[in-house]
Write a protein that holds these residues in place. Structure first.
Motif, PDB file in Angstrom:
ATOM      1  N   CYS A  58     133.048  51.333 -29.951  1.00 18.34           N
ATOM      2  CA  CYS A  58     132.535  51.672 -31.288  1.00 18.34           C
ATOM      3  C   CYS A  58     131.792  53.007 -31.234  1.00 18.34           C
ATOM      4  N   PRO A  59     132.234  54.013 -31.993  1.00 19.44           N
ATOM      5  CA  PRO A  59     131.574  55.327 -31.933  1.00 19.44           C
ATOM      6  C   PRO A  59     130.099  55.318 -32.333  1.00 19.44           C
ATOM      7  N   VAL A  60     129.664  54.351 -33.177  1.00 20.34           N
ATOM      8  CA  VAL A  60     128.229  54.317 -33.497  1.00 20.34           C
ATOM      9  C   VAL A  60     127.489  53.340 -32.575  1.00 20.34           C
ATOM     10  N   ASN A  62     127.609  50.156 -32.249  1.00 18.55           N
ATOM     11  CA  ASN A  62     127.099  48.917 -32.858  1.00 18.55           C
ATOM     12  C   ASN A  62     126.839  47.876 -31.774  1.00 18.55           C
ATOM     13  N   ILE A  64     127.370  44.816 -31.024  1.00 15.86           N
ATOM     14  CA  ILE A  64     128.265  43.783 -31.554  1.00 15.86           C
ATOM     15  C   ILE A  64     127.924  42.368 -31.047  1.00 15.86           C
ATOM     16  N   TRP A  67     124.828  40.897 -32.943  1.00 16.29           N
ATOM     17  CA  TRP A  67     124.984  40.373 -34.304  1.00 16.29           C
ATOM     18  C   TRP A  67     126.008  39.255 -34.402  1.00 16.29           C
ATOM     19  N   ASN A  87     124.274  51.784 -37.770  1.00 15.94           N
ATOM     20  CA  ASN A  87     125.324  52.225 -38.693  1.00 15.94           C
ATOM     21  C   ASN A  87     124.763  52.273 -40.110  1.00 15.94           C
ATOM     22  N   THR A  93     132.736  51.044 -42.961  1.00 16.86           N
ATOM     23  CA  THR A  93     133.498  50.838 -41.717  1.00 16.86           C
ATOM     24  C   THR A  93     134.099  49.428 -41.678  1.00 16.86           C
ATOM     25  N   CYS A  97     137.523  51.123 -41.067  1.00 23.17           N
ATOM     26  CA  CYS A  97     137.543  51.546 -39.660  1.00 23.17           C
ATOM     27  C   CYS A  97     138.777  50.952 -38.974  1.00 23.17           C
ATOM     28  N   ALA A  99     138.876  50.031 -36.129  1.00 24.21           N
ATOM     29  CA  ALA A  99     138.293  49.062 -35.196  1.00 24.21           C
ATOM     30  C   ALA A  99     138.674  49.292 -33.730  1.00 24.21           C
ATOM     31  N   PRO A 100     138.306  50.452 -33.189  1.00 24.08           N
ATOM     32  CA  PRO A 100     138.498  50.643 -31.744  1.00 24.08           C
ATOM     33  C   PRO A 100     137.712  49.622 -30.927  1.00 24.08           C
ATOM     34  N   CYS A 101     136.646  49.055 -31.519  1.00 20.08           N
ATOM     35  CA  CYS A 101     135.865  48.004 -30.844  1.00 20.08           C
ATOM     36  C   CYS A 101     136.751  46.811 -30.498  1.00 20.08           C
ATOM     37  N   ILE A 116     135.740  41.555 -35.067  1.00 16.09           N
ATOM     38  CA  ILE A 116     134.471  42.286 -35.180  1.00 16.09           C
ATOM     39  C   ILE A 116     134.329  42.961 -36.544  1.00 16.09           C
ATOM     40  N   LYS A 117     135.397  43.631 -36.973  1.00 20.53           N
ATOM     41  CA  LYS A 117     135.316  44.404 -38.218  1.00 20.53           C
ATOM     42  C   LYS A 117     135.058  43.480 -39.420  1.00 20.53           C
ATOM     43  N   GLU A 120     131.476  42.401 -39.341  1.00 22.00           N
ATOM     44  CA  GLU A 120     130.637  43.522 -39.755  1.00 22.00           C
ATOM     45  C   GLU A 120     130.621  43.654 -41.284  1.00 22.00           C
ATOM     46  N   VAL A 446     133.948  56.473 -39.044  1.00 19.18           N
ATOM     47  CA  VAL A 446     132.893  56.034 -38.114  1.00 19.18           C
ATOM     48  C   VAL A 446     132.411  57.182 -37.221  1.00 19.18           C
TER      49      VAL A 446
END
Ligand code: FAD
Ligand code: SF4
Length: 471
Positions: A58-60, A62, A64, A67, A87, A93, A97, A99-101, A116-117, A120, A446
């Motif tokens: 995740c670029p920010v 998060n 994960i 949460w 974020n 997102t 997004c 979702a690379p996460c 995840i997305k 979120e 993101v």
């Protein structure tokens, strides 16, 4: 960790889409949220890995697993606080997004990553519904003034962080409303625009002033901002589209995607525009370019009632499945099929368009050839495609240089983006910073949020000597 055996007990399930025939009748979002009970089960699947690869995916960054655990424990409010600590705009997102996460999730080694997305998005939506997101008005003002040029996700994130640090922030936006590509590029069926309005009013209460119709370098002198503010952040995006300079490019009916998509977004929000309307209704549409923008052209054309839609991609068709042992936890090359592709488009790979031809000045035919893996034309593979509307969605090459950038004389990198590193975000001009697509080139929402946040911290340090803003 939520439930120790969660990932063994519960299968991955994700949000479904409304049926194609139903969603094509309107421009509203059509992703159906998961019921709360299912969201908690999905959060319980998170294994709280010793090394949470999703964080780095995740670029920010998060947090994960934290949460996910809070959602499993039904503490949505703390989950929302945690999510907003990394974020600024998880409701964006959580919708757009890629979702690379989830690609980086350890469970993705078995093709069933945590959703995840979706989680979120649910946390962000719940926070708004329950009125937990009060404007964060700074207790103390610094007396420093910052100008932010551009109100895309990078400009918005930078402005919100700087206002929360106590600075007087003014956002200058050339269009009539805030949001950048969130507002005018991404269609309403992926992101409804009242979500942007809601954030903008939160930011206004936090002290951000928005100046619309303010085209810096055209209607507002860039030098006036440099002289009148203690710092300036350039977040004007990467708006120069990649062209296809082949014979027939000048014919009517051949347009850039960003001439077509913003018109529809403006129609939906009843914002007037001067340009001649470009509509796919009843037309044979060909979209050149296989990425996100191309997908958005397909979904928009389908809603306008196109007679047929073909999408051409010059690269070969990627494999259906990623080679996990080669790519995980990184972003893999694989065939990606968007919701728009299910709405009635034919996709063709390894195709080069050599020429457009037409009648009475209007495009009628694309003259194409198949290419090999090295993009060399395959002899004898020429073919023709009928088209009344051709949409060029081949990406963006760099920011617009004329106007603001030329006036300021900022140095550019070899790709033509504004030159600045990711420590200081400082351009070659004193007091002037840059973030988002304008600095990194065409990218993702993101990444723009990350850069806006980090640039805000750099500006705060520049103005105050130290900064408590997160990086
Ligand atoms: C059609 C389309 C669909 C996309 N879909 C997705 C997606 O689904 N998911 C995803 O993650 N990413 C997507 N992207 C990419 C994403 O939208 C961008 O990477 C992101 O918006 C970049 O943010 P930014 O703030 O740097 O720039 P932008 O969003 O481009 O915002 C720049 C803003 O600056 C303003 N501006 C520019 N110059 C000036 C000036 N001189 N004076 C005043 N204002 C100025 C512009 O009007 C604009 O509002 C998509 C892009 C396109 C084009
Ligand atoms: S912002 Fe994108 S990468 Fe980060 S957690 Fe959300 S969906 Fe995943």
């Amino acid at each position: 960790m939520g439930k120790v055996t969660g990932f063994l007990e519960f299968e991955r399930t994700d949000r479904k889409y409304a049926p194609v025939e139903e969603r094509l009748r309107h421009y509203r979002e059509f992703v159906l949220p998961l019921p709360e009970g299912e969201l908690k089960q999905q959060a319980a699947r998170c294994m709280n890995c010793g090394i949470p690869y999703c964080h780095t995916g995740c670029p920010v960054n998060n947090q994960i697993p934290d949460w996910n655990d809070l959602v499993y424990l039904d503490d949505w409010r703390t989950a929302a606080q945690n999510l907003h600590s990394t974020n600024n705009f998880p409701e964006f997102t959580g919708r757009v997004c890629p979702a690379p996460c989830e690609e980086a999730c350890t469970l993705n080694l078995e093709d069933n990553p945590v959703t995840i997305k979706t989680i979120e998005c649910a946390i962000a939506d719940k926070a708004f519904e329950n009125g937990w997101l009060k404007p964060d008005v700074p207790a103390k003002r610094t007396g420093r003034k910052v100008a932010v040029v551009g109100s895309g996700p990078a400009g918005l994130a930078a402005a919100q962080q700087l206002a929360r640090a106590g600075h007087e922030v003014h956002v200058f936006e050339k269009f009539a409303k805030a949001g950048g590509l969130l507002r005018y590029g991404i269609p309403d069926f992926k992101l409804e625009k009242h979500l942007i309005d809601r954030r903008v009013s939160q930011m206004e209460t936090e002290g951000v002033t928005f100046h619309y119709g303010a085209h810096v370098g055209v209607t507002v002198k860039a030098k006036e901002l440099v002289d009148g503010f203690d710092a300036v952040v350039l977040a004007g995006g990467s708006e120069k589209p990649r062209d296809l300079p082949i014979p027939g490019r000048e014919l009517d009916g051949v347009h850039f995607a960003m001439e077509f998509l913003p018109q529809q977004n403006r129609r939906v929000s009843e914002e007037s525009f001067d340009a001649t309307p470009i509509l796919a209704t009843g037309k044979k549409v060909v979209v050149i370019g296989g990425g996100d923008t191309g997908s958005d052209c397909i979904g928009t054309s389908a809603r306008q009632g196109a007679a047929s839609i073909v999408q051409l991609e010059i690269l070969p068709m990627p494999p259906e499945k990623a080679d996990k042992l080669m790519t995980w936890p990184n972003w893999p090359l694989k065939l990606r099929t968007s919701s728009s592709h299910h709405e009635g488009a034919t996709r063709e790979f390894s195709v080069l368009t050599e020429k457009f031809s037409g009648e009475n000045g209007r495009v009628k035919t694309l003259h194409c050839v198949r290419v090999d893996d090295k993009m060399k034309p395959v002899p004898g593979s020429q073919f023709e495609l009928e088209a009344d509307l051709v949409l060029l969605a081949m990406g963006f090459v760099h920011p617009v240089k004329e106007g603001m950038l030329a006036e300021l004389g900022v140095a550019l990198d070899p790709r033509g983006n504004v030159k600045a590193d990711t420590e200081g975000y400082r351009t070659s001009v004193d007091k002037v910073f840059t973030a988002g697509d304008m600095r990194r080139g065409q990218s993702l929402v993101v990444w723009a949020i990350r850069e806006g946040r980090q640039a805000a911290r750099a500006v705060d340090e520049f103005l105050m000597g130290v900064s408590a803003l997160p990086r």
